[in-house]
Design a protein around this motif. Structure first.
Motif, PDB file in Angstrom:
ATOM      1  N   GLN A   1       0.835  -1.200   0.000  1.00 57.71           N
ATOM      2  CA  GLN A   1       0.000   0.000   0.000  1.00 57.71           C
ATOM      3  C   GLN A   1       0.876   1.259   0.000  1.00 57.71           C
ATOM      4  O   GLN A   1       0.571   2.239  -0.674  1.00 57.71           O
TER       5      GLN A   1
ATOM      6  N   SER B   1      -4.305   6.775  -3.068  1.00 55.25           N
ATOM      7  CA  SER B   1      -3.537   6.919  -4.312  1.00 55.25           C
ATOM      8  C   SER B   1      -4.419   7.116  -5.542  1.00 55.25           C
ATOM      9  O   SER B   1      -4.039   7.833  -6.473  1.00 55.25           O
TER      10      SER B   1
ATOM     11  N   SER C   1       2.910   9.318  -6.374  1.00 57.11           N
ATOM     12  CA  SER C   1       3.787  10.476  -6.217  1.00 57.11           C
ATOM     13  C   SER C   1       4.760  10.596  -7.391  1.00 57.11           C
ATOM     14  O   SER C   1       5.110  11.712  -7.804  1.00 57.11           O
TER      15      SER C   1
ATOM     16  N   THR D   1      -5.493  10.719  -5.432  1.00 64.68           N
ATOM     17  CA  THR D   1      -4.325  11.545  -5.751  1.00 64.68           C
ATOM     18  C   THR D   1      -4.031  11.501  -7.233  1.00 64.68           C
ATOM     19  O   THR D   1      -3.763  12.529  -7.871  1.00 64.68           O
TER      20      THR D   1
ATOM     21  N   TYR E   1      -5.795  12.793  -0.297  1.00 70.42           N
ATOM     22  CA  TYR E   1      -6.352  12.169   0.909  1.00 70.42           C
ATOM     23  C   TYR E   1      -7.664  12.831   1.306  1.00 70.42           C
ATOM     24  O   TYR E   1      -8.602  12.156   1.772  1.00 70.42           O
TER      25      TYR E   1
ATOM     26  N   GLY F   1       1.279   4.548  -2.872  1.00 72.62           N
ATOM     27  CA  GLY F   1       1.415   5.982  -2.649  1.00 72.62           C
ATOM     28  C   GLY F   1       2.647   6.536  -3.340  1.00 72.62           C
ATOM     29  O   GLY F   1       2.610   7.632  -3.917  1.00 72.62           O
TER      30      GLY F   1
ATOM     31  N   SER G   1      -1.355   7.415   2.416  1.00 74.74           N
ATOM     32  CA  SER G   1      -1.073   7.919   1.072  1.00 74.74           C
ATOM     33  C   SER G   1      -1.408   6.870   0.024  1.00 74.74           C
ATOM     34  O   SER G   1      -1.965   7.184  -1.036  1.00 74.74           O
ATOM     35  N   GLY G   2      -1.087   5.611   0.325  1.00 72.36           N
ATOM     36  CA  GLY G   2      -1.423   4.533  -0.607  1.00 72.36           C
ATOM     37  C   GLY G   2      -2.914   4.317  -0.723  1.00 72.36           C
ATOM     38  O   GLY G   2      -3.433   4.070  -1.814  1.00 72.36           O
TER      39      GLY G   2
ATOM     40  N   ASN H   1      -0.658  14.922  -2.403  1.00 74.56           N
ATOM     41  CA  ASN H   1      -1.048  13.781  -1.564  1.00 74.56           C
ATOM     42  C   ASN H   1      -2.068  14.187  -0.498  1.00 74.56           C
ATOM     43  O   ASN H   1      -3.006  13.439  -0.214  1.00 74.56           O
TER      44      ASN H   1
END
Length: 367
Positions: A8, A289, A16, A292, A333, A12, A285-286, A329
């Protein structure tokens, strides 16, 4: 999926990398970097996308390992994948169409329809097949992969994944007759798109999933994410010192692909939980994702204007890229918590009321 917290985190990181690609392009356009930086931007984004595809292939095998094949399973799989991808993607697409319309900019209805139906198309004057939400081109591959996967669930489970691997390898082989593999050029037709060698990264993920099913689950390995980051960094270094440029030669494609696959494998092997605030932030973050990935361009548009307002002495590309990646990010989220997750929870309850009874395990958000 909590056991795969490192995977996971890698999701992210992959999102990124795509943000880094796009913000570097913006800085080049603004004159903050020379055009010599563009190949490195494209390569960074490419590594992120490849990682996403490998993870997707792995997860689809892992989350369907225990199911019984048949029409009910295939329908449930397709339904869940549709609900996981389509709502947020439609919000991203239609909001962009609406915002552009307020500015007097309009897309032809056929392009809107093809974007919403995940049909690749080439806009006149462009060199790459992009939907209205440009980064959505990867979702055209994802949805194509899911459609094929659903069809193979109609087969006996002992053969379904193997059959899909054979089909996808066969598609790439057929596509090589249309465009040589070593050319590595953007597809120009839907047929070229759906037979592109990037399908092999889904295949590699499925192979890892089959190996885990037979020999796993693996539970060894340490420092998975740092090792994965190191492999991505190594790929960038090799890209530079090897004097590689686009289109990337076939041999280098294999090397970079292997490094991306290995980065995923490290994070699959490591089953350590996210037990400190840093890893928990990275897991979050994952989880976000997909949001994002779809919405980071909104942050980039603000960042582009901010760059113009900065005094010349403060226009340093590296710190600016870091700030924009963090902001993207955070915004992703926020979208995840306020939009993606509530919609997903609502639709999960809808799926739960369906009469289809399978043992499908829901995979994390895509890409």
């Amino acid at each position: 999926m909590s056991q795969l917290s490192h995977l996971q985190m890698l999701r992210g990181l992959a999102a990124s990398l795509v943000v880094v690609d796009h913000v570097m392009i913006n800085i080049v356009d603004a004159g903050g970097l020379s055009r010599d930086a563009l190949p490195y931007a494209f390569f960074t984004g490419m590594m992120g996308v490849v990682i996403f595809f490998v993870i997707s292939g792995f997860l689809m095998v892992r989350t369907t390992t225990s199911v019984v094949g048949g029409p009910a399973t295939a329908l449930d799989f397709a339904w869940r994948r549709f609900l996981r991808i389509v709502p947020l993607y439609y919000i991203a697409t239609l909001s962009k169409v609406f915002t552009a319309g307020l500015k007097g900019q309009f897309w032809p209805p056929v392009e809107i329809a093809k974007s919403l139906l995940f049909i690749p198309y080439l806009t006149p004057g462009e060199t790459e097949m992009r939907p209205i939400v440009g980064q959505g081109w990867t979702l055209n591959y994802e949805m194509f992969f899911y459609a094929l996967f659903a069809l193979t669930l109609l087969l006996p489970r002992a053969w379904s994944v193997k059959a899909l691997i054979a089909v996808m390898v066969g598609l790439v082989a057929a596509g090589s007759l249309l465009s040589p593999l070593m050319a590595n050029l953007p597809p120009q037709t839907a047929l070229e798109f759906w037979t592109n060698p990037v399908l092999l990264f889904f295949v590699s993920g499925m192979v890892i999933g089959m190996a885990e099913t037979r020999f796993g689950p693996w539970s060894s390995g340490r420092f998975a994410l740092p090792l994965s980051v190191g492999l991505v960094a190594l790929a960038v270094v090799l890209f530079k010192v090897g004097g590689v440029s686009f289109p990337i030669p076939l041999g280098w494609q294999a090397i970079f692909g292997a490094l991306a696959i290995a980065s995923v494998l490290f994070c699959i092997i490591n089953r350590a939980p996210a037990d400190n605030w840093v890893t928990k932030v990275l897991v979050a973050s994952g989880s976000a994702s997909f949001s994002t990935y779809l919405f980071h361009t909104r942050v980039l548009s603000v960042g582009y204007r901010a760059w113009d307002l900065l005094p010349e002495a403060l226009r340093s590309p590296a710190p600016f890229i870091i700030v924009v990646v963090i902001a993207a990010n955070l915004f992703g989220y926020l979208i995840y918590r306020l939009v993606e997750l509530p919609i997903d929870n609502l639709l999960r309850r809808t799926v739960g009321r369906r009469k289809v009874k399978t043992q499908l395990v829901e995979a994390p958000s895509t890409p």
